[in-house]
Design an enzyme around this catalytic site. Structure first.
Site, PDB file in Angstrom:
ATOM      1  CG  ASN A  11      -0.329   3.594  -1.360  1.00 59.59           C
ATOM      2  OD1 ASN A  11       0.499   3.790  -2.388  1.00 59.59           O
ATOM      3  ND2 ASN A  11      -0.204   4.475  -0.324  1.00 59.59           N
ATOM      4  CD1 TRP A  12       0.558  -2.481  -4.393  1.00 60.15           C
ATOM      5  CD2 TRP A  12       1.483  -2.517  -6.362  1.00 60.15           C
ATOM      6  NE1 TRP A  12       0.090  -3.689  -5.017  1.00 60.15           N
ATOM      7  CE2 TRP A  12       0.658  -3.794  -6.249  1.00 60.15           C
ATOM      8  CE3 TRP A  12       2.180  -2.447  -7.566  1.00 60.15           C
ATOM      9  CZ2 TRP A  12       0.640  -4.705  -7.158  1.00 60.15           C
ATOM     10  CZ3 TRP A  12       2.068  -3.296  -8.492  1.00 60.15           C
ATOM     11  CH2 TRP A  12       1.279  -4.449  -8.441  1.00 60.15           C
ATOM     12  CE  LYS A  13       2.211   3.102   2.020  1.00 58.72           C
ATOM     13  NZ  LYS A  13       2.513   3.106   3.570  1.00 58.72           N
ATOM     14  CG  HIS A  99       0.272   8.600   1.642  1.00 57.39           C
ATOM     15  ND1 HIS A  99       1.209   8.524   2.571  1.00 57.39           N
ATOM     16  CD2 HIS A  99      -0.406   7.539   1.729  1.00 57.39           C
ATOM     17  CE1 HIS A  99       1.079   7.194   3.222  1.00 57.39           C
ATOM     18  NE2 HIS A  99      -0.018   6.565   2.602  1.00 57.39           N
ATOM     19  CD  GLU A 101       4.352   6.240   3.294  1.00 59.03           C
ATOM     20  OE1 GLU A 101       4.149   6.162   2.188  1.00 59.03           O
ATOM     21  OE2 GLU A 101       3.953   5.322   4.278  1.00 59.03           O
ATOM     22  CD  GLU A 168      -3.459   6.030   4.779  1.00 59.95           C
ATOM     23  OE1 GLU A 168      -3.736   4.793   4.634  1.00 59.95           O
ATOM     24  OE2 GLU A 168      -2.557   6.650   4.111  1.00 59.95           O
ATOM     25  N   GLY A 174       1.913   1.591   8.554  1.00 58.90           N
ATOM     26  CA  GLY A 174       3.179   0.459   8.841  1.00 58.90           C
ATOM     27  C   GLY A 174       3.671  -0.127  10.123  1.00 58.90           C
ATOM     28  CB  SER A 207      -1.422  -1.310  10.726  1.00 55.43           C
ATOM     29  OG  SER A 207      -0.127  -0.615  10.714  1.00 55.43           O
ATOM     30  N   GLY A 228      -1.827  -0.539   2.469  1.00 55.03           N
ATOM     31  CA  GLY A 228      -0.458  -0.465   2.069  1.00 55.03           C
ATOM     32  C   GLY A 228       0.218  -1.778   1.933  1.00 55.03           C
ATOM     33  N   GLY A 229       0.957  -2.204   2.966  1.00 54.52           N
ATOM     34  CA  GLY A 229       1.709  -3.303   2.938  1.00 54.52           C
ATOM     35  C   GLY A 229       1.138  -4.679   2.541  1.00 54.52           C
TER      36      GLY A 229
END
Ligand code: 13P
Length: 246
Positions: A11-13, A99, A101, A168, A174, A207, A228-229
């Site tokens: 997931n590149w956001k 998600h 976010e 999640e 994050g 994470s 993610g990151g």
């Protein structure tokens, strides 16, 4: 975790531009030499990159997904929005829905339910994110939260074969924190139980990195990871995949 299908979802956001796609050459090469056949690699870039990315990945086994979609099945006067049909049209095969976010921006379970149904109708597979906040965890509300996210989010959807659940915990996204192994097992089993007889695939997200993957991969009721990151750096993502499948 080796004798079943393993999912690795990036997931590149809201990161990445056309130039970023060059960095994927490494992962394309890696996906071709990987011996483990039973794995799925899915990239979910920002919507602006779905078309160029799906073109680039055409001759590979890597698939493309979107990060959200509007609930309307049809075109409409919804400025700034994109629906699942449009995402499918430019190459998406999956869509991440629910998600945290986006929940933080006001999406609730009812709206997510509409989005899921609309995306299924458009022929997309769903990666449905659920998870508790830190406050909910502290108040021992995790099961209650997961339960209503499943009950309302998946209301009236009988055939769940195209729905993958991503657990999640919001507090782990994050932050570098992951749940204690026992807590994670408990939550995954709780989710499986709620889903009934034909449980969907269940991924873990929050994470995930090259260090904690060794611990996470031991939990064999997890079907893969939503990253993610660390997925923005192909080296780090490849490292996670290698450590999981080896
Ligand atoms: P991080 O891996 O950066 O914690 O993000 C997880 C996530 O939100 C994936 O959807």
């Amino acid at each position: 975790m080796t004798n079943k299908y393993l999912y690795f979802v990036a997931n590149w956001k809201m990161y990445g531009d056309l130039k970023t796609l060059n960095s994927l050459d490494k992962i394309i090469k890696f996906s071709k030499i990987i011996k483990q056949k039973r794995f799925k690699l899915i990239y979910c870039p920002p919507s602006t990159l779905i078309r160029p990315l799906s073109k680039r990945l055409k001759k590979t086994k890597i698939e493309v997904g979107a990060q959200n979609a509007h609930e309307s099945e049809n075109y409409g006067a919804f400025t700034g929005q994109i629906n699942s049909k449009m995402l499918k049209n430019v190459g998406a095969r999956y869509v991440i829905l629910g998600h945290s976010e986006n929940r933080q921006l006001g999406e609730d379970n009812k709206k997510i339910n509409l989005k899921i149904k609309s995306a299924l109708k458009a022929g997309l597979k769903i990666i449905y994110c659920i998870g508790e906040t830190l406050k909910e965890k502290r108040n021992k509300k995790t099961n209650q939260v997961l339960s209503s996210q499943i009950k309302i989010g998946l209301k009236t959807i009988r055939n769940k074969s195209n729905i993958i659940i991503a657990y999640e915990p919001v507090w782990s996204i994050g932050t570098g924190l992951i749940p204690k192994t026992n807590d994670l097992i408990k939550s995954i089993l709780f989710i499986k139980n709620k889903l009934g007889k034909k449980p969907s695939k269940i991924l873990y997200g929050g994470s995930v990195n090259g260090d904690n993957i060794k611990k996470l991969k031991k939990i064999n009721i997890i079907d893969g990871f939503l990253v993610g990151g660390a997925s923005q750096d192909p080296k780090k993502f490849i490292d996670i995949i290698k450590k999981t499948i080896n």
